[in-house]
Design a protein around this motif. Structure first.
Motif, PDB file in Angstrom:
ATOM      1  N   LYS A 112      -7.407 -23.973  26.525  1.00 18.45           N
ATOM      2  CA  LYS A 112      -6.129 -24.272  25.869  1.00 18.45           C
ATOM      3  C   LYS A 112      -6.379 -24.690  24.428  1.00 18.45           C
ATOM      4  N   ASP A 113      -5.565 -24.177  23.524  1.00 17.08           N
ATOM      5  CA  ASP A 113      -5.738 -24.488  22.106  1.00 17.08           C
ATOM      6  C   ASP A 113      -4.369 -24.508  21.438  1.00 17.08           C
ATOM      7  N   SER A 114      -3.921 -25.692  21.066  1.00 14.68           N
ATOM      8  CA  SER A 114      -2.582 -25.822  20.478  1.00 14.68           C
ATOM      9  C   SER A 114      -2.483 -25.147  19.116  1.00 14.68           C
ATOM     10  N   ASP A 123       1.641 -20.305  29.412  1.00 16.31           N
ATOM     11  CA  ASP A 123       0.980 -20.521  30.714  1.00 16.31           C
ATOM     12  C   ASP A 123      -0.203 -19.570  30.896  1.00 16.31           C
ATOM     13  N   LEU A 124      -0.945 -19.392  29.807  1.00 17.17           N
ATOM     14  CA  LEU A 124      -2.112 -18.516  29.867  1.00 17.17           C
ATOM     15  C   LEU A 124      -3.280 -19.227  30.541  1.00 17.17           C
ATOM     16  N   ARG A 467       5.762 -24.895  22.661  1.00 17.38           N
ATOM     17  CA  ARG A 467       5.352 -26.201  23.200  1.00 17.38           C
ATOM     18  C   ARG A 467       4.693 -27.047  22.119  1.00 17.38           C
ATOM     19  N   THR A 468       5.395 -27.309  21.066  1.00 20.23           N
ATOM     20  CA  THR A 468       4.843 -28.151  20.012  1.00 20.23           C
ATOM     21  C   THR A 468       4.743 -29.588  20.518  1.00 20.23           C
ATOM     22  N   SER A 469       3.609 -30.220  20.257  1.00 20.55           N
ATOM     23  CA  SER A 469       3.429 -31.603  20.711  1.00 20.55           C
ATOM     24  C   SER A 469       2.595 -32.369  19.701  1.00 20.55           C
ATOM     25  N   ASP A 470       2.582 -33.688  19.837  1.00 21.72           N
ATOM     26  CA  ASP A 470       1.775 -34.522  18.953  1.00 21.72           C
ATOM     27  C   ASP A 470       1.304 -35.737  19.736  1.00 21.72           C
TER      28      ASP A 470
END
Length: 591
Positions: A112-114, A123-124, A467-470
């Motif tokens: 996983k890599d944001s 959902d890869l 799915r942007t997150s911080d």
């Protein structure tokens, strides 16, 4: 059309029956070994009784030969048994996976890599991901290669990729044998660590030892023969023995270091030489497969034979832990020196081709997963590559991770440089649809068939923001993180054309500001050469379709039937009128 479930069940049944037969053979072999051992013990007893010494000595020799033969046979039977058990496990896994039971498989969470173009959004990777459903690799390198393929955004030779997985999908028994052979062996060392060591390794032992260890062994055999004939005294042999131990002792440090590093690689070479042989012994017609196969058959000797040779050297080197070889082997035959020299010579000769051979095994391991997916889904469609204006023209497009009986498919068509604004009620299927389209593009670019009755597309790279997150739970922090993502998308579209998928942009600001900002951002995207889908709850964005011919409105609806929410999960033309937040708040007695 074949039925994969029936095939796996039948294969599993056959392998279980074969293991039962093998267990019987193993029991018989163990019984025979015990009888031969008792017979040998009896021969030793009678030899000490003096009469018929020659006859019992011959009988003892025969018993020892038979005992060794039975040990070798037992080892071979155990190997066959391990192979069959691996094949039973493989078919059991496929039966479970087809029944949607794959929670215990590797999730690929580490991939996983944001910051990637799409890997964190669709959902890869992770629990219940496409990678978890797809991955059947048996080597760590193969797993990494599969993850790299899924995230590559590579549009090259898609037709050749399709050709390769189609051919391998039909070689199901070969594929299962390849996987089973790999599973029989276990190795814990990373091949990158191994390659770095091999490529950087420089010989530490002087070159004259290559000749010395051979001459020393010849002299040792000669002295032993002369002592046996009583031509020279035993003390000469004893002196020669200590000279051998001294020579070995002089080079103990470099030999010990070499042994430690090479010993770590032993299991890799055991595993890879059987896999290389498996590839070498098969004929392929697909161009990509032939090309990879040639990479391991370009030397005078087969790559598998070269790897096997090194595996045998390392096995012999490992015998230095046996007290007999540690003392007598070194004293009379410079055992450690001999094997260290062989190890160094092999490394110097093949250090620059090892990487290519390891990559070939890794490639076929990765392709095995893709071909397995193709075989398991005969009803899926290989995308037809198109140069027409349509970017995607599909019928009955669905998400491959949803159970077929519950899945609702949609027809979907979008032309080049067109954008869809998709509105809809909560839980109506917008996000699932976005991921369905995104995943179909990734699968198509990898050469895989997609979950559709027909699928025609112009290969295109994918970029998403869903799915942007911080790390901080503050609106400003979240908003800044989202802005960076949108900037990333804008910069990317300046260089190449992308299929852009956005889910509810500018969530981290107030409604009025969001509406103004979102509208301007969509207009900016619309001036690029890219294509895409933007899902939103903000119906004001739908006004853009009146100003721009390349923007269309679509929606997913929800209806209240008998005081219950009903979703048909079908995409329709137009703007959504029915939102369901108020209804859900009342239904759950929140308000």
């Amino acid at each position: 059309m074949h039925n994969p479930l029936d095939f796996y069940k039948e294969e599993k049944k056959i392998f279980i029956e074969e293991t039962q037969k093998l267990k019987q053979q193993l029991r018989i072999n163990s019984g025979l070994r015990l009888l031969v051992f008792l017979a040998a013990t009896l021969c030793v007893y009678f030899i000490f009784q003096k009469p018929l010494v020659l006859g019992f000595s011959i009988a003892l020799l025969v018993a020892i030969i038979i005992f060794i033969f039975l040990i070798v046979k037992h080892t071979n039977l155990e190997y066959k048994n391990d192979l069959l058990n691996a094949k039973i496990a493989i078919n059991t896994l496929e039966i479970d996976a087809l029944n949607r039971k794959y929670d215990d498989l590797d999730t690929g969470e580490e991939f996983k890599d944001s910051d990637h173009f799409y890997s964190n959004d669709i959902d890869l990777f992770g629990k219940g991901s496409f990678f978890q459903y797809l991955n059947r690799t048996t080597t760590n390198d193969g797993k990494i290669a599969l993850a790299e393929l899924l995230t590559s955004n590579d549009l090259s030779v898609i037709d050749k990729k399709q050709e390769a997985v189609k051919e391998l999908s039909n070689k199901i028994k070969w594929r299962q044998n390849f996987s089973a052979l790999s599973k029989v062996f276990t190795n814990k060392i990373n091949t990158n660590t191994l390659l770095n060591w091999i490529l950087k390794y420089n010989s530490k032992l002087p070159s004259f030892l290559t000749i010395l260890n051979k001459l020393f062994s010849i002299v040792s055999v000669a002295i032993i023969g002369l002592v046996a004939l009583k031509i020279v005294s035993f003390s000469l042999l004893l002196l020669w023995f200590f000279i051998g131990l001294t020579i070995t002792g002089i080079y103990f440090k470099p030999i010990q270091k070499l042994y430690t590093n090479a010993g770590n690689a032993k299991e890799i070479f055991k595993q890879y030489y059987v896999l290389l042989a498996c590839i070498e012994e098969t004929s392929f017609s697909a161009a990509i497969l032939q090309e990879k196969q040639k990479e391991i058959t370009s030397e005078n000797k087969k790559a598998s034979a070269i790897f096997k040779e090194f595996s045998k050297i390392l096995d012999a080197f490992d015998q230095r832990n046996n007290i007999f070889f540690a003392i007598f082997g070194n004293g009379l035959f410079l055992w450690d020196v001999q094997n260290a020299v062989k190890t160094e010579n092999w490394i110097q000769k093949y250090k620059y081709t090892v990487e290519k051979w390891l990559e070939t095994v890794c490639f076929f391991d990765m392709q095995n997963s893709l071909a397995n997916f193709v075989y398991n889904h005969p009803q899926y469609t290989f995308p037809e590559l198109s140069e027409e204006k349509n970017i995607i023209f599909s019928e009955s497009l669905g998400h491959p991770l949803l159970p077929p009986k519950k899945r609702i498919d949609n027809n979907f068509q979008i032309i080049k440089e067109e954008f869809f604004i998709v509105t809809g009620a909560n839980m109506a299927g917008k996000s699932t649809f976005l991921r369905t389209v995104a995943l179909s593009i990734v699968m198509g670019n990898c050469g895989l068939p997609v979950c559709a009755s027909s699928y025609k597309y112009q290969p295109i790279k994918l970029i998403t923001s869903m799915r942007t997150s911080d790390s901080l739970n503050e609106d400003a922090s979240y908003f800044y993180s989202e802005l960076k993502r949108l900037k990333f998308i804008v910069d990317a579209t300046k260089k190449e054309n992308y299929f852009i998928i956005l889910d509810e942009i500018l969530k981290g600001t107030n409604s009025k500001d969001k509406a103004i900002g979102s509208k301007k951002f969509v207009e900016k995207l619309n001036t690029s050469k890219s294509t895409g889908i933007i899902a939103t709850h903000d119906v004001s964005l739908c006004e853009l379709s009146k100003e721009h011919a390349t923007i269309q409105n679509h929606y997913f609806d929800a209806e209240i039937v008998d005081n219950e929410l009903f979703f048909d999960y079908k995409m329709k033309n137009g703007v959504c009128k029915n939102m369901n937040a108020s209804f859900l708040l009342q239904k759950m007695e929140i308000i």
